[in-house]
Design a protein around this motif. Structure first.
Motif, PDB file in Angstrom:
ATOM      1  N   UNK A 734      -9.821  -9.477   2.128  1.00 50.61           N
ATOM      2  CA  UNK A 734      -8.869 -10.108   2.982  1.00 50.61           C
ATOM      3  C   UNK A 734      -7.730  -8.711   3.065  1.00 50.61           C
ATOM      4  N   UNK A 735      -7.129  -8.423   1.821  1.00 49.77           N
ATOM      5  CA  UNK A 735      -6.118  -7.126   1.592  1.00 49.77           C
ATOM      6  C   UNK A 735      -7.455  -5.721   1.176  1.00 49.77           C
ATOM      7  N   UNK A 736      -8.157  -5.368   1.270  1.00 46.71           N
ATOM      8  CA  UNK A 736      -9.177  -4.338   1.825  1.00 46.71           C
ATOM      9  C   UNK A 736      -9.461  -3.639   2.960  1.00 46.71           C
ATOM     10  N   UNK A 748       3.403  -5.018   0.899  1.00 42.53           N
ATOM     11  CA  UNK A 748       3.544  -5.700   1.779  1.00 42.53           C
ATOM     12  C   UNK A 748       2.866  -6.867   2.565  1.00 42.53           C
ATOM     13  N   UNK A 749       3.817  -8.556   2.636  1.00 44.21           N
ATOM     14  CA  UNK A 749       2.475  -9.406   2.818  1.00 44.21           C
ATOM     15  C   UNK A 749       2.605  -8.931   4.347  1.00 44.21           C
ATOM     16  N   UNK A 750       3.468  -8.598   5.405  1.00 42.96           N
ATOM     17  CA  UNK A 750       3.494  -8.390   6.392  1.00 42.96           C
ATOM     18  C   UNK A 750       2.500  -7.075   7.444  1.00 42.96           C
ATOM     19  N   UNK A 751       1.794  -6.509   6.044  1.00 42.59           N
ATOM     20  CA  UNK A 751       1.373  -5.292   6.119  1.00 42.59           C
ATOM     21  C   UNK A 751      -0.076  -5.539   6.332  1.00 42.59           C
ATOM     22  N   UNK A 752      -0.647  -6.503   5.437  1.00 42.22           N
ATOM     23  CA  UNK A 752      -1.651  -7.685   5.285  1.00 42.22           C
ATOM     24  C   UNK A 752      -2.181  -8.106   6.421  1.00 42.22           C
ATOM     25  N   UNK A 753      -1.367  -9.436   7.170  1.00 42.13           N
ATOM     26  CA  UNK A 753      -1.345 -10.181   7.641  1.00 42.13           C
ATOM     27  C   UNK A 753      -1.297  -9.714   8.910  1.00 42.13           C
ATOM     28  N   UNK A 754      -0.206  -8.107   8.847  1.00 43.70           N
ATOM     29  CA  UNK A 754       0.065  -7.938  10.403  1.00 43.70           C
ATOM     30  C   UNK A 754      -1.913  -7.380  10.961  1.00 43.70           C
TER      31      UNK A 754
END
Length: 1016
Positions: A734-736, A748-754
């Motif tokens: 998910x991060x990759x 940034x959580x917003x960047x990954x989930x975004x």
């Protein structure tokens, strides 16, 4: 004088919504509009089918809608149907509501341009009550009113066939004409059960009568005229005379220019080829019959059509005279090549692909040499293509009988048959004939042989057989024509046939993987048969198979020359049905028409071996360059010939990019048919341009005509939409997915989930303590299942719900069309399908990808997924010029924050791309090219252009502005206004970016690469 108030007009047929020329109205709208203008006082009745869209049509006196009846097919597999009953029903329904004394019957796709036809009504007074059926003659068009069809010796009489396109007469007469019984299915399929007794130029037509013949002969019989005419091919001298008298007494035929009308999709009468023109009941022909039958001396004034055909300077006459000039020029040129001085320039000319192609075409036209090695590129809906014989695998398990084509499937040739054995047979015959004291060269022998072949073709046609011959009687006939007596001709014919057979054997070899496959099928207890379109006899073919140690595998051998029926026409398969249960038969062969489509038209499953081994046989000579070189010259010449643009931008796009776009769209079409794709999804914005191109190409590439197109949908699916469908089980993945290159320690959580389409508001609402803060990777992984995965699963459900109206995950085969790097969207979709056990087979078709796309074929092996991709020599997907031509396609529909320069250039580029649809289709149809044939050339041209654009293009485009890709908020911003280019930095990054999928996010490299190339 006819009072217009007494006229009722019946406009019959389906509503034709296609646009009429450059006017913004449909054909049916224009048809009614013209009738209102020409006959303002007449009653106009529209007789059409229930459910037709009548919106926007001009007002008419009455609209009659009738329940549409099912079409009766001449041939269900060909899709050719008999429209007789529909015409009778819609016309009779309209006439029944007509109030006028006179009636005009016209089709919904016909535009009337004058009321001149009224001058022909009752103009010719003489009648014979013995042949009269109508109160007055019906005025009809000459178009498709026929005495016969064909040209030269290839002619079929067409008795009792007036035209039914546009008719004018007394209403009671037209009602009488159409008040006839409907055609039955038995009559439509009449010649399925009875052999045709004579030559029929309409080989596909199985009906007892044509629609026009059925209506007229039924009308005669309904009105007490007993005409014994059991079917349309029953032709006698007496019937010919009766046909002429009945037609002359009940019709007046008027040439199209005098009637003044236009029909959608039909050539004007004056431009019809000799096959149709020669047998038309033209105005002059009808008047000649009238004068002969009634002993009159009416003068036939030459119509515009007659003048056009007779003129020295029309396109038609110039074409005819050019053919003759070319013919005699070739003869003189060939004589010139015998001279030593002419050999060198001729040899230089012969190296040219264009010259060899033209020479071969003309040669075929003049001496009717049959085509060889012809392969096209499409298939039936459930067809599976194989590129190697070993890929048959276990496909045969569910069948009892397996049939194979022989030549170019089981057996391959080391050399072209036009050189060996055919040419060497001529030399051998020359040697034998000189021993008989006959000074006959090999060239003369081969010419006479071709004449004999043509005679056999003609005789077979007349006898109702196919375009085929047997070698022994042809050689025997050749020797008789040369001057040998019957005994000697028979003796030498055996020797020559044996020689050609042995030479054929020497040129053949068993293809790779054939023997193991045949052994496997035999061990499975299946019945094996061999089928071939070949002039050798069945015994000759068995001898060839025996010499190649293959005969023992086969139970039967069927050869076209034994039956004078071919695979190509499908009639050889019909013959085989008498001996074999073809419902449980699988046929395998290399020719698309003969081995792919023809058996399927007979309901036989087939596998098409598409390895392109012999595609350009007719264009290559023994010292020709490679196939790719031939293709490259062929395509380059075509592009150069058709590039009419003057400005540098348009000219460069047409020359380097347009044909590659067409080839990719062509590839999608063929791929969809070969792999039984039910639905095509074009990912917007990237794929939408190809959706529009495909819709145009499917109408113009001949091989796709009549084939059912898959459903096509444009779907908005940026990565933030497809990402939630992917694998959500592994937090590191998910991060990759968000960072592309490497995983940072904090992020940034917003960047990954975004990256998965989850809005910042939702993230801040669920995790208020982590607003705008960096999160440690270990914390994310530890809490993934408890907190973050739930949010991603909810997002996935939103995406699935949004895709539901498109039937995205319904059962069946789907293909997703995109441009890109490594099939990310397909991987996501495939992951969702596997995870949920859906009965969906997903195919990915990509434009501009690198070699890593091949790994996707193994990504879900358990689901048997196959990911197709464009055969590009370098990857240049969603960036550079292609961003402009693909991603900004249709930008003018949503021109938010886009510069006027971008809009203008985008529209011009789109126009250039679509301008080559017709030329590309002509190229493919003319040379029987596959999509991969073209793209193997055009992909290199396109990638070379993108990597090294010519200086004139750079200068021309530097002043234009580009648009960035859509960001999260879907806004466009002009590149030149928002980004200050540091060219040194960009060049350095470009040099570093050899294999990485993303560098410095998506902004710098993928969106500015083209600018770098221009500056570089």
């Amino acid at each position: 004088m006819i009072d217009r108030n007494d006229i009722s007009v019946v406009v019959q047929g389906p509503i034709v919504h296609a646009q009429y020329k450059d006017e913004k109205v449909s054909w049916t709208h224009k048809c009614i509009q013209q009738l209102v203008r020409l006959l303002p006082d007449a009653q106009i009745i529209l007789s059409t089918w229930e459910g037709e869209d009548l919106n926007g049509l001009p007002e008419v006196s009455k609209i009659i809608t009738t329940q549409k009846i099912e079409a009766i097919y001449y041939d269900e597999h060909l899709g050719i149907y008999d429209n007789t009953n529909r015409q009778i029903l819609s016309t009779l329904s309209g006439l029944s509501e007509a109030d006028g004394k006179y009636a005009l019957k016209i089709r919904t796709d016909t535009i009337l341009e004058s009321d001149n036809f009224l001058n022909y009504f009752d103009r010719f007074k003489e009648r014979d009550k013995n042949y009269s059926v109508f109160g007055s003659r019906i005025v009809a068009s000459s178009v498709y009113a026929k005495k016969y069809a064909g040209s030269g010796d290839f002619v079929t009489k067409q008795l009792f066939q007036p035209s039914d396109i546009i008719l004018f007469g007394l209403k009671v007469d037209l009602h009488k004409l159409y008040d006839v019984p409907l055609n039955t299915k038995e009559d439509s399929h009449f010649f399925r059960n009875f052999d045709k007794p004579c030559l029929d130029v309409y080989t596909h037509m199985l009906s007892r009568y044509t629609p026009e013949q059925h209506i007229f002969i039924s009308c005669l019989r309904n009105n007490g005229k007993e005409v014994y005419w059991p079917h349309r091919l029953y032709i006698t001298k007496k019937l010919e005379e009766e046909s002429e008298k009945y037609i002359c007494d009940n019709y007046t035929f008027v040439d199209q220019s005098n009637f003044s009308f236009e029909i959608k999709g039909h050539l004007p009468q004056r431009e019809l080829d000799a096959f149709v023109w020669n047998g038309l009941y033209r105005e002059s022909v009808w008047i000649a019959d009238y004068n002969r039958i009634y002993k009159k001396a009416e003068r036939a004034m030459p119509s515009a059509e007659e003048k056009y055909r007779a003129s020295l300077f029309t396109k038609f006459s110039i074409k005819q005279k050019t053919k003759s000039a070319i013919k005699y020029s070739i003869i003189m040129f060939r004589m010139g090549t015998k001279l030593k001085l002419a050999r060198k320039p001729y040899a230089m000319l012969n190296r040219s692909v264009t010259f060899r192609d033209a020479k071969e075409r003309i040669k075929r036209k003049m001496v009717k040499i049959p085509s060889i090695g012809k392969i096209n590129d499409a298939n039936n809906q459930d067809k599976k293509v194989i590129t190697n014989i070993s890929q048959v695998g276990d496909e045969f398990i569910n069948f009892e009988t397996i049939s194979f084509d022989i030549f170019d499937t089981l057996l391959r040739r080391h050399v072209e048959p036009v050189y060996v054995p055919l040419a060497q047979t001529g030399l051998y015959a020359e040697f034998l004939l000189k021993r008989e004291c006959l000074d006959i060269t090999s060239d003369i022998f081969n010419r006479v042989r071709q004449e004999a072949v043509n005679e056999f073709y003609d005789n077979n046609r007349r006898a109702g057989f196919d375009h085929e011959y047997a070698i022994f009687p042809v050689i025997q006939r050749t020797l008789l024509k040369i001057g040998l007596d019957a005994n000697k001709a028979g003796e030498l014919a055996k020797t020559i046939v044996k020689n050609e057979l042995e030479r054929e054997i020497k040129t053949l070899y068993v293809a790779d993987n054939v023997r193991p496959l045949l052994q496997k099928i035999k061990e499975a207890g299946k019945r094996l048969i061999a089928i071939s379109d070949m002039y050798f006899s069945a015994e000759n073919i068995k001898h060839i198979l025996k010499e190649k140690d293959l005969l023992h595998y086969f139970d039967d051998v069927y050869v076209s020359s034994e039956y004078m029926l071919t695979k190509h026409s499908g009639r050889l398969f019909d013959e085989i049905k008498k001996f074999i249960d073809t419902d449980k038969m699988l046929h395998i062969g290399d020719n698309l028409n003969s081995d792919g489509i023809a058996p399927r038209r007979r309901g036989i499953r087939s596998l098409w071996l598409n390895d392109n081994k012999d595609l350009f046989r007719r264009l290559k000579s023994h010292d020709a360059a490679s196939t790719h070189s031939v293709l490259r010259r062929l395509i380059a010449n075509d592009i150069k010939k058709n590039n009419i643009y003057k400005d540098d931008i348009s000219r460069c796009i047409y020359e380097n990019i347009s044909y590659d776009f067409m080839a990719f769209a062509h590839n999608i079409l063929q791929y969809a048919h070969l792999n039984s794709i039910d639905r095509l999804y074009f990912l917007e914005r990237d794929g939408s341009i190809f959706c529009d191109i495909i819709k145009e190409l499917s109408k113009k590439i001949i091989i796709f005509n009549g084939l059912k197109m898959p459903e096509m949908e444009k779907v908005r699916m940026p990565r933030r939409v497809s990402a939630p469908l992917g694998d959500l089980s592994d937090p590191e993945k998910v991060i990759r997915r968000a960072y592309k290159v490497g995983i940072p320690e904090t992020f940034s959580l917003s960047f990954v989930l975004g990256a998965y389409g989850i809005s910042s508001e939702t993230i801040h609402e669920r995790f208020p303590n982590e607003k705008d803060a960096s999160i440690d990777i270990k914390d994310f992984i530890d809490n993934y299942d408890a907190f973050y995965k739930t949010l991603l699963v909810e997002r996935r459900q939103e995406v699935v719900s949004a895709l539901a109206p498109y039937k995205f995950f319904e059962d069946g085969n789907i293909a997703v069309i995109d441009i890109g790097w490594g099939g990310t969207s397909q991987k996501d979709i495939g992951s969702y399908i596997i995870e949920n056990g859906l009965k969906v087979e997903c195919h990915g078709i990509y434009y501009g990808v690198d070699g890593r796309i091949g790994d996707l074929a193994n990504y879900y092996p358990s689901a048997n997924k196959y990911f197709g991709y464009h055969d590009a020599s370098t990857f240049f997907g969603s960036y550079s010029l292609l961003e402009f031509l693909i991603k900004n396609y249709g930008i003018d529909k949503d021109p938010k924050d886009v510069s006027s320069e971008t809009l203008l250039l985008n529209k011009a580029s789109r126009d250039v791309l679509f301008s080559c649809v017709d030329q590309y289709a002509d190229l493919v149809n003319t040379h029987c090219l596959t999509a991969s044939n073209v793209s193997s050339v055009t992909a290199r041209m396109a990638s070379s252009f993108v990597n090294r654009p010519p200086s004139k293009f750079v200068k021309a485009i530097k002043g234009a502005s580009f648009s960035l890709d859509r960001k999260e908020d879907d806004e466009f911003v002009p590149l030149v206004e928002k980004v200050k280019l540091n060219t040194g930095l960009l060049k350095s990054i470009r040099r570093l970016d050899k294999n990485a999928q993303w560098v410095w996010g998506s902004l710098v490299y993928s969106k500015l690469a083209f600018i770098v190339k221009l500056i570089k």
